[in-house]
Design a protein around this motif. Structure first.
Motif, PDB file in Angstrom:
ATOM      1  N   GLY A 106       0.812  -1.183   0.212  1.00  0.00           N
ATOM      2  CA  GLY A 106      -0.039   0.001  -0.124  1.00  0.00           C
ATOM      3  C   GLY A 106       0.918   1.173   0.036  1.00  0.00           C
TER       4      GLY A 106
ATOM      5  N   ILE B 159       0.397   5.369   0.304  1.00  0.00           N
ATOM      6  CA  ILE B 159      -0.608   6.552   1.003  1.00  0.00           C
ATOM      7  C   ILE B 159       0.233   7.873   0.500  1.00  0.00           C
ATOM      8  CG2 ILE B 159      -2.315   7.475   2.426  1.00  0.00           C
ATOM      9  CD1 ILE B 159      -2.592   4.695   3.743  1.00  0.00           C
TER      10      ILE B 159
ATOM     11  N   THR C 184      -0.994  -0.578  -4.395  1.00  0.00           N
ATOM     12  CA  THR C 184      -2.190  -0.125  -4.556  1.00  0.00           C
ATOM     13  C   THR C 184      -1.810   1.335  -4.035  1.00  0.00           C
ATOM     14  OG1 THR C 184      -4.625  -0.236  -3.597  1.00  0.00           O
ATOM     15  CG2 THR C 184      -2.890  -0.917  -2.364  1.00  0.00           C
TER      16      THR C 184
ATOM     17  N   LYS D 175      -3.313   5.359  -2.892  1.00  0.00           N
ATOM     18  CA  LYS D 175      -4.230   6.394  -2.245  1.00  0.00           C
ATOM     19  C   LYS D 175      -3.696   7.992  -2.096  1.00  0.00           C
ATOM     20  CE  LYS D 175      -6.213   2.334  -1.160  1.00  0.00           C
ATOM     21  NZ  LYS D 175      -7.343   1.786  -1.992  1.00  0.00           N
ATOM     22  N   ARG D 176      -4.333   8.598  -2.800  1.00  0.00           N
ATOM     23  CA  ARG D 176      -3.760  10.019  -2.715  1.00  0.00           C
ATOM     24  C   ARG D 176      -4.745  10.697  -1.912  1.00  0.00           C
ATOM     25  NH1 ARG D 176      -0.371  11.784  -7.013  1.00  0.00           N
ATOM     26  NH2 ARG D 176      -0.209  13.777  -5.957  1.00  0.00           N
ATOM     27  N   VAL D 177      -4.692  11.224  -0.845  1.00  0.00           N
ATOM     28  CA  VAL D 177      -5.682  12.020   0.276  1.00  0.00           C
ATOM     29  C   VAL D 177      -5.379  13.366   0.822  1.00  0.00           C
ATOM     30  CG1 VAL D 177      -6.023   9.315   1.006  1.00  0.00           C
ATOM     31  CG2 VAL D 177      -4.446  10.800   2.405  1.00  0.00           C
TER      32      VAL D 177
ATOM     33  N   GLN E 233      -6.497  10.013   6.152  1.00  0.00           N
ATOM     34  CA  GLN E 233      -5.440   9.061   6.135  1.00  0.00           C
ATOM     35  C   GLN E 233      -5.965   7.603   6.692  1.00  0.00           C
ATOM     36  OE1 GLN E 233      -1.513  10.294   7.416  1.00  0.00           O
ATOM     37  NE2 GLN E 233      -1.100  10.728   5.283  1.00  0.00           N
TER      38      GLN E 233
ATOM     39  N   SER F 262      -8.680   6.628   6.869  1.00  0.00           N
ATOM     40  CA  SER F 262      -9.803   5.737   6.048  1.00  0.00           C
ATOM     41  C   SER F 262      -8.852   5.084   4.891  1.00  0.00           C
ATOM     42  CB  SER F 262     -10.514   6.862   5.415  1.00  0.00           C
ATOM     43  OG  SER F 262     -11.710   7.314   6.230  1.00  0.00           O
ATOM     44  N   ALA F 263      -7.807   5.762   4.610  1.00  0.00           N
ATOM     45  CA  ALA F 263      -6.936   5.099   3.400  1.00  0.00           C
ATOM     46  C   ALA F 263      -6.161   4.039   3.915  1.00  0.00           C
ATOM     47  CB  ALA F 263      -6.000   6.219   2.752  1.00  0.00           C
TER      48      ALA F 263
ATOM     49  N   ALA G 271      -8.469   0.909   4.469  1.00  0.00           N
ATOM     50  CA  ALA G 271      -8.674   0.521   3.006  1.00  0.00           C
ATOM     51  C   ALA G 271      -7.727  -0.445   2.615  1.00  0.00           C
ATOM     52  CB  ALA G 271      -8.989   1.711   1.961  1.00  0.00           C
ATOM     53  N   CYS G 272      -6.409   0.038   2.692  1.00  0.00           N
ATOM     54  CA  CYS G 272      -5.340  -0.832   2.513  1.00  0.00           C
ATOM     55  C   CYS G 272      -5.193  -2.212   3.260  1.00  0.00           C
ATOM     56  CB  CYS G 272      -3.804  -0.183   2.616  1.00  0.00           C
ATOM     57  SG  CYS G 272      -3.728   1.323   1.588  1.00  0.00           S
TER      58      CYS G 272
ATOM     59  N   GLU H 205      -7.602  -4.587   1.801  1.00  0.00           N
ATOM     60  CA  GLU H 205      -7.256  -5.043   0.588  1.00  0.00           C
ATOM     61  C   GLU H 205      -6.103  -6.105   0.614  1.00  0.00           C
ATOM     62  OE1 GLU H 205      -6.169  -2.035  -2.618  1.00  0.00           O
ATOM     63  OE2 GLU H 205      -7.450  -0.635  -1.862  1.00  0.00           O
TER      64      GLU H 205
END
Length: 337
Positions: A64, A66, A97, A99-101, A108, A110-111, A114-115, A118
């Motif tokens: 992941g 981020i 995977t 995530k740009r937040v 962050q 939430s990201a 999510a990672c 996954e």
């Protein structure tokens, strides 16, 4: 080049035992494992890449990533480093995977969740320096998901390593530059990104500490723009209107273009400006002789290096990893861009 057969012969064990140590599959007594690892180090054994690729067909490593918002173009070049390294390592089972937040701890968190959902095996993150984020990253480390911080660090985290600039020294360099490009009394406006992002606050501290003993310099006004050009425009406009004596600006992070537009619209030609990074809009302002100098920090290398380190560690958790990997700093002026 050393082979598994040579290691096995030196250690007095079977090749299968060496293979179990190399791939951390257990079932080897501690004394034997220690002896094998000493021989591996002595012979500077490197795994055969063809063999790694064959093994990767059976196992995937999802990592992941981020990073902060797409509003900050600096991270686009960091992403190029990630993507090209991921393409290079894909034959060995590496997948990413991304995530740009936004600049907010909730985004962050939430990201990160999510990672995890996954099924990532490791996490590379530019962290918001917030207690909840640090706690979550420590929780991942305890759960066997290694964490690497990239571009900015977070305090009190059990991360595997940090890859990026030494930001306090970056601030020192900016302060030294400001001394070089000015000769009389300097009335400073400081535009910080977000004080809850460690790299921004360290750049601020390094800069202020460098200038603190020089009586020529006085900080008149400071504020945060959260790397947002519109906020930066409003902040710099207000600074120059209410404090016309300001004759130098220091940007610790993004939002540089908006701030420079405010300087142009104020018709001020006497303001010295020190910034970071060489994104296209910053180079444009340098070519127009608005920005005096900018300090760069190898964003492509930061992405590539952090992913390379993470994948090597996932393949072999016994891999030696330094506490920090610092990028080189370079200074650009209009004459050499």
């Amino acid at each position: 080049m050393a082979t598994i057969k040579e290691i096995a012969e030196r250690a007095g064990v079977s090749r299968g035992t060496v293979d179990r140590v190399l791939n951390n599959r257990g079932a080897v007594c501690a004394e034997t494992e220690e002896r094998i690892r000493a021989i591996i180090k002595e012979l500077d054994y490197k795994p055969n890449k063809a063999g790694m690729a064959l093994a990767a067909q059976k196992k995937k490593y999802l990592i992941g990533i981020i990073l902060f918002s797409k509003q900050n173009p600096f991270f686009d070049e960091v992403m190029e480093g990630f993507q090209e390294k991921a393409d290079e390592l894909s034959v060995y089972g590496c997948e990413i995977t991304v995530k740009r937040v936004a600049y907010h701890p909730d985004a962050q968190l939430s990201a990160i969740k999510a990672c995890v959902k996954e099924g990532v095996k490791g996490l590379i993150i530019t962290p918001y320096n917030d207690e909840r984020i640090c706690s979550e990253l420590n929780h991942l480390s305890k759960a066997g998901i290694p964490v690497i911080t990239v571009n900015s660090d977070a305090e009190h985290t059990n991360r595997l390593t940090y890859v990026g600039s030494d930001f306090y020294k970056s601030g020192n360099a900016a302060g030294a530059l400001m001394k070089l490009v000015t000769s009389e009394n300097v009335y400073l406006g400081i535009i910080n990104g977000d004080s809850n992002i460690l790299c921004h606050s360290q750049r601020y501290s390094g800069f202020v500490d460098t200038l603190s003993k020089d009586k020529r310099f006085k900080v008149v006004k400071q504020g945060e723009n959260f790397d947002d050009d519109q906020k930066s425009y409003a902040l710099v406009s207000e600074m120059l209107t209410t404090h016309p004596e300001i004759n130098a600006l220091y940007f610790t992070a993004g939002g540089v273009y908006g701030g420079c537009r405010a300087v142009i619209d104020s018709s001020r030609q006497d303001v010295k400006i020190i910034t970071f990074d060489d994104v296209p809009t910053t180079l444009e302002m340098m070519e127009r002789d608005i920005i005096t100098a900018t300090i760069c920090q190898q964003p492509y290398w930061q992405g590539s290096k952090s992913l390379d380190l993470m994948f090597a560690y996932l393949l072999n958790p016994q891999t030696e990893v330094d506490e920090n990997y610092y990028s080189e700093l370079t200074i650009k002026i209009r004459e050499i861009i």
